[in-house]
Scaffold this active site. Structure first.
Site, PDB file in Angstrom:
ATOM      1  N   HIS A  71       0.770  -1.219   0.083  1.00 53.46           N
ATOM      2  CA  HIS A  71       0.157   0.085   0.099  1.00 53.46           C
ATOM      3  C   HIS A  71       1.043   1.305   0.144  1.00 53.46           C
ATOM      4  CE1 HIS A  71      -3.905  -2.077   1.527  1.00 53.46           C
ATOM      5  NE2 HIS A  71      -3.438  -2.564   0.453  1.00 53.46           N
ATOM      6  N   GLU A  73       0.865   3.830   1.769  1.00 60.01           N
ATOM      7  CA  GLU A  73       1.319   4.439   3.134  1.00 60.01           C
ATOM      8  C   GLU A  73       2.572   3.601   3.512  1.00 60.01           C
ATOM      9  OE1 GLU A  73      -1.810   3.294   2.215  1.00 60.01           O
ATOM     10  OE2 GLU A  73      -3.297   3.610   3.712  1.00 60.01           O
ATOM     11  N   CYS A 105      -6.339   1.530   5.591  1.00 58.19           N
ATOM     12  CA  CYS A 105      -6.884   0.378   5.985  1.00 58.19           C
ATOM     13  C   CYS A 105      -6.379   0.042   7.514  1.00 58.19           C
ATOM     14  CB  CYS A 105      -6.433  -0.753   5.111  1.00 58.19           C
ATOM     15  SG  CYS A 105      -4.824  -1.023   5.345  1.00 58.19           S
ATOM     16  N   CYS A 108      -2.500  -0.561   7.583  1.00 56.73           N
ATOM     17  CA  CYS A 108      -1.468   0.474   7.396  1.00 56.73           C
ATOM     18  C   CYS A 108      -1.637   1.339   8.561  1.00 56.73           C
ATOM     19  CB  CYS A 108      -1.833   1.174   6.067  1.00 56.73           C
ATOM     20  SG  CYS A 108      -1.631   0.301   4.566  1.00 56.73           S
ATOM     21  N   HIS A 288     -33.595  25.097  28.503  1.00 54.46           N
ATOM     22  CA  HIS A 288     -33.058  25.954  27.368  1.00 54.46           C
ATOM     23  C   HIS A 288     -31.334  25.959  27.515  1.00 54.46           C
ATOM     24  CE1 HIS A 288     -36.725  27.558  25.312  1.00 54.46           C
ATOM     25  NE2 HIS A 288     -36.699  26.362  25.699  1.00 54.46           N
ATOM     26  N   CYS A 316     -35.508  32.978  24.048  1.00 58.31           N
ATOM     27  CA  CYS A 316     -36.987  33.063  24.065  1.00 58.31           C
ATOM     28  C   CYS A 316     -37.151  34.031  25.233  1.00 58.31           C
ATOM     29  CB  CYS A 316     -37.498  32.036  24.388  1.00 58.31           C
ATOM     30  SG  CYS A 316     -36.981  31.469  26.224  1.00 58.31           S
ATOM     31  N   CYS A 319     -35.837  33.013  28.750  1.00 56.49           N
ATOM     32  CA  CYS A 319     -34.361  33.077  28.902  1.00 56.49           C
ATOM     33  C   CYS A 319     -33.722  34.405  28.845  1.00 56.49           C
ATOM     34  CB  CYS A 319     -33.755  32.131  27.780  1.00 56.49           C
ATOM     35  SG  CYS A 319     -33.853  30.310  27.916  1.00 56.49           S
TER      36      CYS A 319
END
Length: 429
Positions: A71, A73, A105, A108, A288, A316, A319
């Site tokens: 591979h 890598e 993978c 690797c 909240h 809101c 809050c």
């Protein structure tokens, strides 16, 4: 894990590809499809730079691909030991960046782990176009282990594709033209990767002596995530940020049902300590995020601090009134709230709630490009640039005008201007 990495214990000679990648090869192998067929080869574009330089200089760069069933890598690791490592100073730190057509993978990734564990002066950033066999638990486990070993693992975004095209492709002087659904597929790949890596970003306290300043709490309030971090970590995934802080008006109301009330905050103290950062999310039917935020700040017993909050929705009325009362009790505290969207701004109770915030001395404004960028850097991914969506600044200015009209209709514009002229900083001695 053994004491030596593969390249230290065995010597094999592999070389990078001599020529740049052709445009056709790049577009075929690096296309970030959800389901890639007949793309069995892995291409690895690499760059080695000296770390922590004001202007990083590329010491080595090139391309590897699978060779003789080895591979890409592993080919890189063999080559790096044979040609590069012996000429690098062990007293300096170096950064290796990979741009890969497939993520590593399991086998690797295991060798890369050995490599990083053996050579502590090297760091590795891995950007992959596609995720390899992500349903395999072993692949998922080793991707997490790479992050825990210090590697940065991410999906390739438009920025990385452009960089690869410019540096590793025989582009003939042409600009990179994104293929169809590049960003959509990136968000898919990124969301899957974040699902795999999420446990890596949430450390579990090893003992009861752990403090709130350096751990992430996932218990306490039901259906609520609560994080406080001194270190810079990924509190929000990129997918969450783009979907939740998106400030555009949409045709279908059902879109807003998926937008949740997030509150990201940064607390700066005048004693020189590192800022405290956190991200709060409350679910439907629970407290909240603003109330959770107040509970947390009250527990710290702080006064002379600057707090910046980024909200997906403006508060809101309930809050807002609680935030205003909190600020009035703490005149030395400076609180600035930026919101991506205004919540029921046409209803008078919600307008009155915003007015109570201004009257208490809280600075309330709409998020624009600088605030979205700062929120991205502090709460999402400091290693990637923020890519604004189309129309972000236009919609921000429209929302700012809407907020300005609310101020004027309640006769608060002069008051807000006075607050805006306040000098932010430590109290005068």
């Amino acid at each position: 894990m053994g004491p030596f990495c593969l390249g230290c214990s065995h010597r094999k000679c592999y070389s990078p590809i001599r020529n740049l990648i052709s445009q056709e090869t790049f577009k075929f192998h690096f296309k970030n499809l959800r389901y890639a067929i007949d793309r069995k080869d892995t291409f690895l574009c690499y760059e080695v730079t000296r770390k922590d330089c004001d202007s990083p200089v590329s010491l080595h760069h090139g391309v590897f691909k699978n060779k003789d069933n080895i591979h890409a890598e592993i080919c890189f690791l063999y080559w790096f030991h044979d040609k590069v490592l012996k000429v690098l100073s062990p007293r300096e730190e170096f950064k290796i960046t990979w741009y890969m057509s497939w993520s590593p993978c399991f086998e690797c990734a295991e060798q890369v782990l050995r490599f990083l564990a053996t050579h502590h002066n090297l760091s590795l950033d891995i950007f992959s176009s596609r995720l390899y066999n992500i349903r395999d638990p072993e692949n998922q486990q080793n991707l997490c282990r790479l992050v825990q070993e210090g590697a940065q693992v991410a999906a390739m975004d438009l920025y990385e594709f452009k960089k690869c095209w410019k540096k590793f492709v025989d582009n003939g002087g042409r600009r990179f033209r994104p293929w169809k659904k590049l960003l959509t597929n990136f968000r898919y790949q990124d969301s899957k990767l974040q699902e795999i890596l999420r446990p890596c970003y949430i450390p579990v306290p090893s003992s009861s002596s752990s403090t709130l300043s350096n751990i992430c709490l996932t218990k306490g309030l039901p259906e609520t995530r609560f994080c406080v971090e001194r270190r810079r970590v990924h509190l929000l995934s990129e997918e969450e940020f783009y979907s939740q802080f998106y400030n555009q008006r949409v045709k279908h109301l059902c879109y807003y049902h998926g937008v949740k009330p997030y509150l990201c905050y940064q607390l700066e103290q005048f004693n020189g300590q590192a800022p405290l950062k956190g991200c709060l999310l409350s679910e439907k039917g629970k407290q909240h995020a603003e109330i959770l935020f107040l509970d947390k700040i009250r527990s710290m017993e702080l006064s002379q601090v600057i707090i910046t909050c980024y909200l997906t929705w403006s508060p809101c009325p309930n809050c807002a009134w609680q935030l205003a009362a909190f600020k009035r009790d703490r005149p030395d505290l400076i609180l600035h709230i930026y919101t991506s969207r205004l919540y029921f701004h046409w209803k008078r109770p919600f307008q009155k709630g915003l007015c109570s915030l201004w009257q208490s001395g809280i600075l309330v404004d709409v998020m624009d490009l600088p605030q979205f960028t700062d929120c991205w850097t502090n709460f999402v991914n400091p290693k990637r640039p923020f890519w604004p969506w189309k129309g972000l600044e236009i919609i921000s200015r429209r929302t700012q005008r809407r907020l300005h009209r609310i101020k004027e209709s309640w006769g608060l514009q002069d008051l807000v201007n006075d607050f805006g002229n306040l000098q932010l900083g430590p109290p005068m001695s």
